[in-house]
Write a protein that holds these residues in place. Structure first.
Motif, short mmCIF file in Angstrom:
data_model
loop_
_atom_site.label_atom_id
_atom_site.label_comp_id
_atom_site.label_asym_id
_atom_site.label_seq_id
_atom_site.Cartn_x
_atom_site.Cartn_y
_atom_site.Cartn_z
N LYS A 91 2.35 9.07 -6.70
CA LYS A 91 2.18 10.36 -6.19
C LYS A 91 2.94 11.33 -7.25
O LYS A 91 3.90 10.78 -7.81
N LEU A 130 -7.38 -0.07 -1.44
CA LEU A 130 -6.68 0.52 -0.43
C LEU A 130 -6.14 1.80 -1.49
O LEU A 130 -5.75 2.73 -0.50
N ASN A 131 -5.94 1.70 -2.43
CA ASN A 131 -5.18 2.89 -3.18
C ASN A 131 -5.95 3.60 -4.37
O ASN A 131 -5.65 4.76 -4.81
N ARG A 146 -0.91 4.94 -12.83
CA ARG A 146 -1.47 4.09 -11.87
C ARG A 146 -1.67 2.53 -11.78
O ARG A 146 -1.55 1.86 -11.06
N ILE A 188 -5.74 -3.77 -3.84
CA ILE A 188 -5.29 -2.60 -4.25
C ILE A 188 -6.12 -1.61 -4.66
O ILE A 188 -5.87 -0.46 -4.16
N LYS A 189 -7.24 -1.87 -5.24
CA LYS A 189 -8.26 -0.77 -5.85
C LYS A 189 -8.78 -0.17 -4.37
O LYS A 189 -9.14 0.79 -4.40
N THR A 196 2.68 1.52 -3.35
CA THR A 196 1.75 2.03 -4.44
C THR A 196 1.40 3.44 -4.27
O THR A 196 1.77 4.20 -5.56
N ASN A 197 1.51 4.07 -3.15
CA ASN A 197 1.23 5.50 -3.02
C ASN A 197 2.10 6.36 -3.43
O ASN A 197 2.13 7.43 -4.05
N THR A 205 2.60 -4.09 -7.88
CA THR A 205 2.52 -4.27 -6.71
C THR A 205 2.07 -5.76 -6.51
O THR A 205 2.38 -6.41 -5.46
N LYS A 259 0.74 -1.40 0.09
CA LYS A 259 -0.08 0.08 0.07
C LYS A 259 0.90 1.46 -0.20
O LYS A 259 0.75 2.36 -0.70
N GLY A 265 0.01 -0.44 -9.56
CA GLY A 265 -1.01 -1.44 -8.81
C GLY A 265 -0.49 -2.91 -9.55
O GLY A 265 -0.40 -3.68 -8.75
#
Length: 433
Positions: free
Chosen positions: A132, A389-390, A138, A386-387, A127-128, A145, A124, A142
């Protein structure tokens, strides 16, 4: 008449209840009890199978302990220190943060044994960092990850391998050691693919970390990095069993988080306990259902009938393994790991043994297959996590995931038809003949 119809009715009930939304573990228990009633057998056999299969098996205790250890690591900032360490080592390579993602997953996998824990914890954060300021697309962030996280259950310790040992009566230690080379191979190939992609797509590299900062980064990471050393060293030296190793990992993670890093307070610890209990309950219900279901499958001689069916096609070991790979890759698109491992896999273990396939090698192939299933649409569980969380749309990740899926399938074929990749370390260590 009722006895003859018992098995088909059980399968129909299993499918209907699952489609209706009943959890798989409960669906297996309900359908199996219906079978016992229709077949005129003692329904108390269901409870007997649960007691003998789950609560009477010392190996099964490893699962909640590894879950507990992974939750502590995520809550206790251990994963953050591992991330800084990986960033210092490989951040300057092409596709720096993606390379960090891969290396961190390998390090974290030596402690948690769970792809989901990897994605939910350090994944998490990474990925952020990647998305960024639009540094990486994106979907790519994802996808890498999710893909790097599949290393977790292949590199020791591994929760799916504990499950496989339960149903196949194989050595947990040999399975753990057998996953080392395939996992390292996955990491190396993913690093190459990411490096080439970074060059072609102009992905950024990270700023150089000054040498004077390395001692503090290494010092902060060393206690966490010692965990896999302690675990594997203890298992293969005979100091403790794999189940005891799970307890040691949980205790060691707790000591680090509370005393060394001072990052786990009473409230955080309580949240870890609650989360672990919830996950363990779900896993245990699935295990209970699987043991009852597999009892029914055994007394109906389904594995023997599967072997006879496959034998009619005059399959040899190579053809059988190819069939298994295709079947599991398809099933992985629609079913979860626990269902495939605990319901489908026992059907094929007797056939694999009869064809002379080493069951430890077969276990590595099965686990590898199921990990690919975690990232293949439409039921790519890691993509959905991932969807959640991010906030990355599933469609964007699916567009990027196919390259990695193709690479993993290629590696799966190598592991499948080169058994020594999985077996030479267990043999060298004396765990296998």
């Amino acid at each position: 008449m009722l006895v003859a119809a018992a098995l088909p009715v059980m399968l129909v009930i299993l499918i209907v209840t699952t489609v209706a939304g009943l959890p798989m573990g409960i669906a297996m228990i309900v359908s199996s009890i219906f079978y016992l009633m229709m077949a005129g057998r003692d329904v108390g056999l269901a409870a007997e199978q649960v007691l003998n299969g789950v609560f009477g098996n010392f190996v099964a205790l490893a699962v909640p302990l590894f879950i507990f250890a992974a939750n502590i690591m995520n809550a206790g900032q251990i994963s953050d220190r591992l991330l800084k360490f990986a960033l210092a080592l490989v951040g300057r390579l092409p596709g720096g943060l993606a390379q960090v993602n891969i290396l961190t997953s390998l390090i974290f996998s030596g402690m948690s044994g769970s792809a989901v824990s990897d994605v939910a914890g350090v994944g998490k954060v990474l990925t952020n960092m990647m998305i960024k300021d639009n540094r990486y697309p994106r979907g790519f962030a994802g996808a890498i990850t999710a893909t790097s996280s599949v290393v977790g259950p292949i590199f020791p310790p591994s929760i799916p391998m504990v499950f496989y040992a339960l149903i196949s009566s194989t050595s947990v230690g040999a399975l753990f050691l057998g996953g080392v080379v395939p996992a390292l191979l996955i990491v190396a190939v993913l690093a190459i693919v990411v490096g080439v992609s970074a060059k072609l797509r102009g992905f950024p590299v990270e700023a150089v970390i000054p040498l004077r900062a390395f001692p503090a980064i290494i010092l902060g990471a060393v206690p966490a990095l010692l965990m896999p050393v302690i675990l594997l060293g203890g298992i293969y030296s005979g100091a403790f069993t794999p189940t005891e190793a799970a307890a040691v990992s949980a205790f060691y993670a707790l000591l680090l988080s509370v005393f060394a890093y001072r990052a786990l307070g009473p409230k955080s610890f309580w949240n870890v306990v609650v989360s672990t209990v919830k996950t363990t309950v779900v896993v245990t219900i699935v295990l209970c259902g699987a043991f009852i279901f597999n009892y029914v499958v055994t007394i109906e001689r389904v594995p023997q009938n599967v072997f006879l069916f496959l034998n009619d096609f005059e399959m040899n070991a190579a053809t059988f393994l190819l069939t298994i790979n295709i079947l599991y890759l398809v099933l992985g698109c629609f079913l979860d790991v626990s269902t495939i491992m605990l319901v489908i896999t026992p059907l094929f273990i007797p056939t694999a043994a009869a064809l002379g396939i080493d069951l430890h090698h077969f276990g590595i192939v099965v686990v590898f297959n199921m990990m690919i299933g975690l990232i293949t649409p439409p039921y790519g569980v890691l993509l959905f996590i991932i969807k959640a969380l991010n906030g990355i749309p599933i469609a964007e990740m699916i567009r990027e995931i196919w390259l990695f899926v193709g690479v993993l399938i290629g590696l799966l074929m190598v592991v499948t038809y080169w058994p020594d990749l999985s077996l030479w370390l267990p043999r060298y260590s004396g765990l296998l003949n």
